[in-house]
Design a protein around this motif. Structure first.
Motif, PDB file in Angstrom:
ATOM      1  N   GLN A   1       0.832  -1.209   0.000  1.00 34.04           N
ATOM      2  CA  GLN A   1       0.000   0.000   0.000  1.00 34.04           C
ATOM      3  C   GLN A   1       0.866   1.259   0.000  1.00 34.04           C
ATOM      4  OE1 GLN A   1      -3.247   0.021   2.842  1.00 34.04           O
ATOM      5  NE2 GLN A   1      -3.787  -2.099   2.424  1.00 34.04           N
ATOM      6  N   GLN A   2       1.980   1.185   0.726  1.00 33.83           N
ATOM      7  CA  GLN A   2       2.865   2.347   0.771  1.00 33.83           C
ATOM      8  C   GLN A   2       3.431   2.650  -0.620  1.00 33.83           C
ATOM      9  OE1 GLN A   2       5.169   2.485   4.188  1.00 33.83           O
ATOM     10  NE2 GLN A   2       6.400   4.247   3.569  1.00 33.83           N
ATOM     11  N   ARG A   3       3.872   1.589  -1.295  1.00 34.45           N
ATOM     12  CA  ARG A   3       4.404   1.788  -2.662  1.00 34.45           C
ATOM     13  C   ARG A   3       3.327   2.358  -3.575  1.00 34.45           C
ATOM     14  NH1 ARG A   3       7.096  -3.084  -2.146  1.00 34.45           N
ATOM     15  NH2 ARG A   3       5.374  -4.149  -3.175  1.00 34.45           N
ATOM     16  N   ALA A   4       2.114   1.813  -3.421  1.00 31.91           N
ATOM     17  CA  ALA A   4       1.014   2.272  -4.283  1.00 31.91           C
ATOM     18  C   ALA A   4       0.724   3.757  -4.036  1.00 31.91           C
ATOM     19  CB  ALA A   4      -0.238   1.432  -4.034  1.00 31.91           C
ATOM     20  N   ILE A   5       0.673   4.147  -2.761  1.00 35.32           N
ATOM     21  CA  ILE A   5       0.380   5.553  -2.448  1.00 35.32           C
ATOM     22  C   ILE A   5       1.489   6.442  -2.994  1.00 35.32           C
ATOM     23  CG2 ILE A   5       0.087   7.234  -0.586  1.00 35.32           C
ATOM     24  CD1 ILE A   5      -1.074   4.911   1.112  1.00 35.32           C
ATOM     25  N   GLU A   6       2.732   6.004  -2.782  1.00 36.41           N
ATOM     26  CA  GLU A   6       3.849   6.819  -3.251  1.00 36.41           C
ATOM     27  C   GLU A   6       3.880   6.897  -4.774  1.00 36.41           C
ATOM     28  OE1 GLU A   6       6.589   6.151   0.707  1.00 36.41           O
ATOM     29  OE2 GLU A   6       7.004   4.968  -1.092  1.00 36.41           O
ATOM     30  N   GLY A   7       3.363   5.876  -5.428  1.00 39.35           N
ATOM     31  CA  GLY A   7       3.279   5.872  -6.891  1.00 39.35           C
ATOM     32  C   GLY A   7       1.998   6.545  -7.388  1.00 39.35           C
ATOM     33  N   ARG A   8       1.321   7.223  -6.465  1.00 42.32           N
ATOM     34  CA  ARG A   8       0.111   7.991  -6.781  1.00 42.32           C
ATOM     35  C   ARG A   8      -1.030   7.125  -7.307  1.00 42.32           C
ATOM     36  NH1 ARG A   8       0.953  12.947  -5.735  1.00 42.32           N
ATOM     37  NH2 ARG A   8       3.039  13.797  -5.693  1.00 42.32           N
ATOM     38  N   GLN A   9      -1.031   5.848  -6.930  1.00 39.82           N
ATOM     39  CA  GLN A   9      -2.175   4.998  -7.286  1.00 39.82           C
ATOM     40  C   GLN A   9      -3.177   5.103  -6.143  1.00 39.82           C
ATOM     41  OE1 GLN A   9       0.902   1.813  -7.876  1.00 39.82           O
ATOM     42  NE2 GLN A   9      -0.885   0.844  -8.815  1.00 39.82           N
ATOM     43  N   THR A  10      -4.466   4.934  -6.434  1.00 39.75           N
ATOM     44  CA  THR A  10      -5.423   4.943  -5.322  1.00 39.75           C
ATOM     45  C   THR A  10      -5.566   3.518  -4.806  1.00 39.75           C
ATOM     46  OG1 THR A  10      -7.125   4.834  -7.002  1.00 39.75           O
ATOM     47  CG2 THR A  10      -6.851   6.949  -5.885  1.00 39.75           C
ATOM     48  N   ILE A  11      -5.685   3.398  -3.497  1.00 36.37           N
ATOM     49  CA  ILE A  11      -5.917   2.089  -2.881  1.00 36.37           C
ATOM     50  C   ILE A  11      -7.407   1.811  -3.023  1.00 36.37           C
ATOM     51  CG2 ILE A  11      -5.844   0.772  -0.722  1.00 36.37           C
ATOM     52  CD1 ILE A  11      -3.099   1.517  -1.562  1.00 36.37           C
ATOM     53  N   VAL A  12      -7.736   0.660  -3.587  1.00 33.97           N
ATOM     54  CA  VAL A  12      -9.161   0.352  -3.685  1.00 33.97           C
ATOM     55  C   VAL A  12      -9.568  -0.535  -2.522  1.00 33.97           C
ATOM     56  CG1 VAL A  12      -9.534   0.641  -6.150  1.00 33.97           C
ATOM     57  CG2 VAL A  12      -8.592  -1.511  -5.297  1.00 33.97           C
ATOM     58  N   GLN A  13     -10.755  -0.284  -2.018  1.00 34.23           N
ATOM     59  CA  GLN A  13     -11.293  -1.126  -0.960  1.00 34.23           C
ATOM     60  C   GLN A  13     -11.609  -2.477  -1.572  1.00 34.23           C
ATOM     61  OE1 GLN A  13     -13.413   0.542   2.063  1.00 34.23           O
ATOM     62  NE2 GLN A  13     -14.976  -1.038   2.217  1.00 34.23           N
ATOM     63  N   GLU A  14     -10.933  -3.527  -1.098  1.00 33.67           N
ATOM     64  CA  GLU A  14     -11.131  -4.833  -1.715  1.00 33.67           C
ATOM     65  C   GLU A  14     -10.778  -5.949  -0.727  1.00 33.67           C
ATOM     66  OE1 GLU A  14      -8.356  -5.489  -4.952  1.00 33.67           O
ATOM     67  OE2 GLU A  14      -6.653  -4.840  -3.753  1.00 33.67           O
TER      68      GLU A  14
END
Ligand code: ADP
Ligand code: MG
Ligand code: ZN
Length: 482
Positions: free
Chosen positions: A233-246
Motif C-alpha cells: 500500500q505504501q508503494r502504491a500511495i507513493e506511486g500515486r495509485q489509489t488504494i481500492v477497498q477490496e
C-alpha cells in the motif's frame, strides 16, 4: 511523508458444543462427508431453527472475559449471499443486535501494554466446505460444517503493527482456551482470522480505504500478510495509485496478497431479521453469574505466578502459556520449594523435549513429583548435572519416576571423598602438560582436567566438587614446586 498502518481483526471461533447452532446434528470433526446433516442445517423447506443454549452460554462466557457489554436483547438476521457452500442461500448471523459489544483486551507487545478495544462479538452459523479435486471437472460439497456455531469477535481498528496483531491473536487464543469454549485448533479451522488494514498519513485521524485479507491459516501468516500489505500500500500511495477497498487473499508461497474481489458493502448482503427466531432477552443476573464463574485468565495467571514465586515476567509468561504447564510448575514447587530451578527445568529441558517431539504441553504426561525427585537428588549431590539431564529425558521417554530409574540402575554420584581424591590423582598424573599449563595461568586447562575426571567417573561425579579438589591439589603442588 510517512504512513501509519491501521489494523482491525475479525476472528471466528468455533464454539465447542456437541451439537450445531440451530439443530441437533453432531459437530465431531472428520466424520464422513454429509453424515452430520439434517433438514434444518440443509435448509430444506418447512423446518425451524432452535437456538443451542450451550452455544449461547459459551458466547456469554467470552463476552464477559473480554469485558464486553452484553446486549439486553439480541436477535438473529439473515445474511444473504449465493455460494454453493451455503445451503439456505443465507447465513443466520447477527447484524444490528449482536450478543455483545464494547469490550477490551490488553495485550503485551515488546514489554508495553497495548489496549485493544473489542467492537463486538456475535453468534453465527458456519458454512459447508467445498472440496475441489483438480482431476474432476466439478467440485464436491460437504455440509457437515454447515450450522456449526461460530462466535465472531471483531476489534476496533486499534492495532498499528503486524506484531501487535500477532500478540493480540496469541492472547485471545490463550483466553479462549482458558475459558474452554473452543479447542482453537487452526488446522481444523476452529480459529480463523481475517485482517483489515489501511494506511493513513502519520498524524491524520481519518481512516484510509481498507483492504481485507482472507485465507490466513496461522498467526504467522497474519503477521506476514500484514507486513506485505503495508509495503504494497505504501508503494502504491507513493506511486500515486489509489488504494481500492477490496478483499485480498494471502498466498504464503508467493509470498504476496492477491486480489480476490472488490469489497462488498453491508447492503450487498440484504440483511433482514430472521423471522424464524424471536429476539432473545438476556437475563442480567445470568450474565453476572457467568462473570463470577470465570476461571483465572492468562493475564491473572501470569501475574499470580510472578508475584507468588518471584519469577520474572518472562518466566511467568512462558509457564502460564498453558494451564497444564503452570499447574506442573506449582505442584513441583510444592514438593521442591525452589521456584527458579523448577522454572528453568520446565522451560528449558521439558519444553525443549516436548517441542523436539511435537508434543503439546497441555497433554504431555509428566508428573510434577518426577521433577521434584530429580532436583532433590541433584541438590543432595547424589547425581551429577549431566546424569540429571539424562535421567530427565529417560523419565519422559519411559514415563517413569527418575527416582525409580536411579534405584534400578544405582546411578549415584561418587560422594566418597577418598574415591574422588584417588580419581583426581590419577588424572593429574596422566595429564602433566595440562597441569603445567594451569600453573602457568591458563584457566582453560582446569576445565579440561575437570572434564577428564568426569570421563573417568563416567559422569557420576559432581563437577564442582572435582574442581575444588583439583584446585586444591594443583595449588599445593605448585607451592611445593616453587
Ligand atoms: P466491514 O463492514 O467491511 O466488515 P467493519 O466496519 O465491520 O467492516 O470492520 C471490520 C474490521 O475492519 C474491524 O475489525 C474494523 O476495526 C476494521 N476496520 C474498519 N475500517 C478500517 C480501516 N479503515 N482500516 C483498517 N481496519 C479497519
Ligand atoms: Mg466484517
Ligand atoms: Zn442439522
Amino acid at each position: 511523508m510517512t504512513y501509519e498502518p491501521v489494523i482491525g481483526l475479525e476472528v471466528h471461533v468455533q464454539l465447542a458444543t456437541a451439537s450445531k447452532l440451530f439443530c441437533g446434528c453432531p459437530t465431531t470433526f472428520g466424520a464422513p462427508p454429509n453424515s452430520q446433516t439434517c433438514p434444518v442445517c440443509l435448509g430444506l423447506p418447512g423446518v425451524l431453527p432452535v437456538l443451542n443454549q450451550r452455544a449461547f452460554e459459551l458466547g456469554i462466557r467470552v463476552a464477559v472475559a473480554l469485558e464486553c457489554r452484553v446486549a439486553e436483547t439480541m436477535k438473529f438476521d439473515r445474511k444473504q449471499y449465493f455460494y454453493p457452500d451455503l445451503p439456505k442461500g443465507y447465513q443466520i448471523s447477527q447484524y444490528d443486535r449482536p450478543l455483545a459489544h464494547d469490550g477490551h483486551l490488553d495485550v503485551a507487545v515488546n514489554g508495553a501494554m497495548k489496549p485493544v478495544r473489542i467492537h463486538r462479538a456475535h453468534l453465527e452459523e458456519d458454512a459447508g466446505k467445498l472440496l475441489h479435486d483438480p482431476n474432476e471437472p466439478f467440485s464436491y460439497v460437504d455440509f457437515n460444517r454447515a450450522g456449526i456455531p461460530l462466535l465472531e469477535i471483531v476489534t476496533e481498528p486499534d492495532l498499528r503493527l503486524p506484531e501487535e496483531a500477532y500478540a493480540y491473536l496469541v492472547e485471545l487464543k490463550a483466553i479462549l482456551r482458558a475459558l474452554g469454549v473452543s479447542n482453537c485448533n487452526m488446522e481444523e479451522g476452529s480459529l480463523r482470522c481475517d485482517a483489515n488494514i489501511s494506511l493513513r498519513p502519520a498524524g491524520a485521524s481519518a481512516l484510509g480505504p481498507k483492504v481485507e485479507i482472507k485465507n490466513l491459516n496461522s498467526f504467522k501468516a497474519v503477521k506476514d500478510a500484514l507486513g506485505f500489505e503495508i509495503e504494497r500500500q505504501q508503494r502504491a500511495i507513493e506511486g500515486r495509485q489509489t488504494i481500492v477497498q477490496e478483499t485480498r487473499l494471502w498466498n504464503a508461497r508467493a509470498p504476496a496478497t492477491e486480489p480476490m474481489r472488490s469489497k462488498e458493502e453491508a447492503s450487498d448482503y440484504r440483511y433482514f431479521p430472521e423471522p424464524d427466531l424471536v429476539p432473545f432477552r438476556i437475563d442480567a443476573p445470568a450474565v453476572e453469574a457467568a462473570r463470577r464463574a470465570l476461571p483465572e485468565l492468562p493475564a491473572q495467571h501470569r501475574q499470580r505466578l510472578a508475584e507468588t514465586y518471584g519469577l520474572s515476567a518472562y518466566d511467568a509468561g512462558v509457564l502460564a502459556q498453558s494451564r497444564a504447564l503452570g499447574a506442573l510448575f506449582e505442584q513441583a514447587v510444592a514438593q521442591y520449594p525452589k521456584p527458579k530451578p523448577v522454572a528453568n527445568w520446565i522451560m528449558g529441558d521439558l519444553l525443549g523435549y516436548l517441542n523436539a517431539h511435537g508434543q503439546d504441553p497441555d497433554t504431555a504426561a509428566f508428573q510434577p513429583a518426577w521433577l521434584a525427585h530429580l532436583l532433590q537428588a541433584l541438590d543432595g549431590g547424589a547425581i551429577s548435572g549431566r546424569t540429571a539431564k539424562a535421567l530427565f529425558v529417560e523419565s519422559l521417554e519411559r514415563q517413569r519416576d527418575p527416582q525409580e530409574l536411579m534405584q534400578e540402575r544405582d546411578v549415584r554420584q561418587i560422594v566418597d571423598a577418598g574415591e574422588l581424591e584417588r580419581l583426581v590423582d590419577a588424572v593429574v598424573a596422566e595429564h602433566q602438560k595440562s597441569v603445567a599449563d594451569y600453573q602457568k595461568g591458563k584457566a582453560n586447562a582446569l576445565m579440561f582436567l575437570v572434564g577428564k575426571c568426569m570421563e573417568r567417573a563416567r559422569g557420576q561425579a559432581n563437577p564442582q566438587q572435582l574442581r575444588t579438589i583439583l584446585e586444591r591439589k594443583l595449588t599445593i603442588s605448585r607451592e611445593a614446586a616453587l
